[in-house]
Design a protein around this motif. Sequence first.
Motif, mmCIF file in Angstrom:
data_model
loop_
_atom_site.group_PDB
_atom_site.id
_atom_site.type_symbol
_atom_site.label_atom_id
_atom_site.label_comp_id
_atom_site.label_asym_id
_atom_site.label_seq_id
_atom_site.Cartn_x
_atom_site.Cartn_y
_atom_site.Cartn_z
ATOM 1 N N MET A 24 0.939 -1.203 0.410
ATOM 2 C CA MET A 24 -0.253 0.399 0.009
ATOM 3 C C MET A 24 0.573 0.985 0.038
ATOM 4 O O MET A 24 2.001 1.627 0.643
ATOM 5 N N THR A 25 0.290 2.015 -0.623
ATOM 6 C CA THR A 25 1.352 3.658 -0.639
ATOM 7 C C THR A 25 -0.339 4.869 -0.679
ATOM 8 O O THR A 25 -1.399 4.791 -0.470
ATOM 9 N N PHE A 26 0.886 5.476 0.207
ATOM 10 C CA PHE A 26 -0.311 6.968 0.202
ATOM 11 C C PHE A 26 -0.688 7.416 -1.234
ATOM 12 O O PHE A 26 0.505 7.526 -2.108
ATOM 13 N N VAL A 27 -2.181 7.626 -0.677
ATOM 14 C CA VAL A 27 -2.296 8.636 -2.164
ATOM 15 C C VAL A 27 -3.325 9.781 -1.792
ATOM 16 O O VAL A 27 -3.334 10.250 -2.872
ATOM 17 N N GLY A 28 -3.304 10.538 -0.429
ATOM 18 C CA GLY A 28 -3.855 11.241 -0.379
ATOM 19 C C GLY A 28 -4.585 10.933 1.094
ATOM 20 O O GLY A 28 -4.809 10.607 1.686
ATOM 21 N N LYS A 37 -5.801 7.783 3.522
ATOM 22 C CA LYS A 37 -5.616 7.149 2.099
ATOM 23 C C LYS A 37 -4.083 6.351 1.259
ATOM 24 O O LYS A 37 -3.450 7.414 0.815
ATOM 25 N N LEU A 38 -4.576 5.393 1.619
ATOM 26 C CA LEU A 38 -3.744 4.268 1.273
ATOM 27 C C LEU A 38 -3.788 3.450 -0.298
ATOM 28 O O LEU A 38 -5.605 3.113 -0.291
ATOM 29 N N THR A 53 -0.362 -4.520 8.334
ATOM 30 C CA THR A 53 0.381 -4.077 9.636
ATOM 31 C C THR A 53 1.446 -2.631 9.331
ATOM 32 O O THR A 53 1.866 -1.681 9.942
ATOM 33 N N ALA A 54 1.526 -2.837 8.012
ATOM 34 C CA ALA A 54 3.245 -2.166 7.122
ATOM 35 C C ALA A 54 1.745 -1.230 6.797
ATOM 36 O O ALA A 54 2.472 0.646 7.087
ATOM 37 N N GLY A 55 0.718 -1.317 6.118
ATOM 38 C CA GLY A 55 -0.072 -0.180 5.582
ATOM 39 C C GLY A 55 -0.810 0.641 6.874
ATOM 40 O O GLY A 55 -0.313 1.623 7.106
ATOM 41 N N ARG A 56 -1.019 0.217 8.114
ATOM 42 C CA ARG A 56 -0.811 0.691 9.085
ATOM 43 C C ARG A 56 0.134 1.552 9.870
ATOM 44 O O ARG A 56 -0.243 3.002 10.433
ATOM 45 N N VAL A 94 -7.736 -0.532 -5.061
ATOM 46 C CA VAL A 94 -8.330 -0.695 -4.037
ATOM 47 C C VAL A 94 -7.690 0.579 -3.156
ATOM 48 O O VAL A 94 -6.146 0.852 -2.679
ATOM 49 N N THR A 95 -8.363 1.916 -2.642
ATOM 50 C CA THR A 95 -8.026 2.297 -1.471
ATOM 51 C C THR A 95 -8.785 2.018 -0.366
ATOM 52 O O THR A 95 -9.921 1.490 0.144
#
Length: 104
Positions: A24-28, A37-38, A53-56, A94-95
């Motif tokens: 997941m990457t930061f998109v806004g 939003k990732l 976990t990495a997204g969190r 997917v957001t």
Amino acid sequence: MILKSVLLILFAALLAGCVTHEKMTFVGGDKAEGVVKLAYGYRVYEKPIVNLTAGRQIALAKCNSWGYNEVSQEGKIIPECIRQSKIACNITYVTVEYQCSGKK
């Protein structure tokens, strides 16, 4: 008989799809509302495995930079088909929205 078995195994593998590890990457987001939003994407034949976990941790770092102490997954997972064929969605985007809390 062996040819039928091999064909059956290949067909089953094709149906199962390919497992991919998506990051997941930061998109806004919205600093005032504390929403991060990732996002990640995958193709029709892929079965994405996402490290939540990495997204969190990414979301928490953004929340901290905005002056919040904590983050929780809001539960908003928003899939969107961005390339549709006649048969299926070829690419899904997917957001995932996280909610910051605990203003410093």
